[in-house]
Design an enzyme around this catalytic site. Structure first.
Site, short mmCIF file in Angstrom:
data_model
loop_
_atom_site.label_atom_id
_atom_site.label_comp_id
_atom_site.label_asym_id
_atom_site.label_seq_id
_atom_site.Cartn_x
_atom_site.Cartn_y
_atom_site.Cartn_z
N TYR A 158 33.09 41.42 40.78
CA TYR A 158 34.20 41.28 41.71
C TYR A 158 33.85 40.28 42.81
CZ TYR A 158 37.44 42.46 45.48
OH TYR A 158 38.36 42.39 46.48
N LYS A 162 35.48 36.51 43.99
CA LYS A 162 35.92 36.21 45.35
C LYS A 162 35.17 35.01 45.93
CE LYS A 162 39.07 39.22 45.31
NZ LYS A 162 40.49 38.85 45.47
#
Length: 245
Positions: A158, A162
């Protein structure tokens, strides 16, 4: 001393992805309250339709879409032009995540997260830019995460997506600034949404009470768009008062 007044969003047109819940829904509500017209995209059409009915179908137009599909992003923009005749801003908000080891989850889970969070952002921006470049002005707002600055031990993939959003935003800011396009990343810490529940957190988890709320992130998005056009904010990192940084 001259006091700078917030830019009036009345009559402007904003496309928001991931608008069926959480930050996207709260952002749509805040934009309508500020006077904007909003084209909302997500996979769950029923939720989008309910949102439009609640806020006014003259102000909110739903588009069922998957950000991973370039044609769907193009349809989101086309709907804005057909319905309102313009597109001033795009909020690339769609994202998925999970908590756990880099080895947790299936290969398909990992691919879906990368394609949704990063590739989907790129396709949304690519669809919106031609109209803004023709107008000589516009805003690209990407909802990223504080994980893009310092990924935690339980969010490696994740955080990687980002970081990718952050690098993309910085590059297109340098590419587009002189053409009148402002690029901003909004980087919240944990937010109490469906996103946080079910992917390593559960309903009633005490830590959720200290998270940011969706309307706080929506406030940051709207404030960014209300900046006088002579200025821009590249990155806005935010935590609740109860969260460590």
């Amino acid at each position: 001393m001259t006091l700078m007044q917030p830019r009036d969003l009345t009559g402007t047109v904003v496309a928001v992805t991931g608008a069926s819940a959480g930050i996207g829904r709260a952002t749509t509500e805040a934009l309508v309250a500020a006077g904007a017209n909003v084209v909302v995209g997500a996979r769950r059409l029923e939720r989008l339709t309910d949102l439009a009915d609640e806020l006014g179908t003259d102000r909110v137009v739903p588009v069922q879409m998957d950000v991973r599909e370039p044609a769907d992003n193009a349809r989101l923009v086309r709907t804005a032009l057909e319905r309102f005749g313009r597109l001033d801003s795009v909020v690339a908000n769609t994202g998925i995540g999970s908590y756990g080891s880099v080895l947790d989850g299936s290969d398909e889970d990992v691919r879906t997260m990368v394609d949704t969070n990063f590739t989907g952002t790129v396709f949304t921006v690519r669809a919106a830019l031609p109209t803004m470049l023709e107008a000589g002005a516009g805003d690209v707002v990407i909802v990223a995460s504080v994980a893009s600055f310092r990924g935690g031990a339980d969010e490696a993939v994740y955080a990687g997506t980002k970081f990718a959003q952050q690098g993309f935003a910085g590059s297109i800011d340098r590419e587009l600034r002189e053409k009148g396009i402002r690029v901003t990343t909004i980087n919240p810490a944990g937010v109490e949404t469906e996103f946080a529940i079910g992917k390593g957190r559960t309903e009633g988890d005490p830590s959720l009470s200290e998270y940011l709320r969706p309307e706080m992130v929506a406030h940051a998005v709207v404030t960014t768009l209300q900046q006088p056009r002579e200025m821009r904010t590249q990155s806005w990192a935010m935590w609740s008062m109860g969260q460590g940084s």
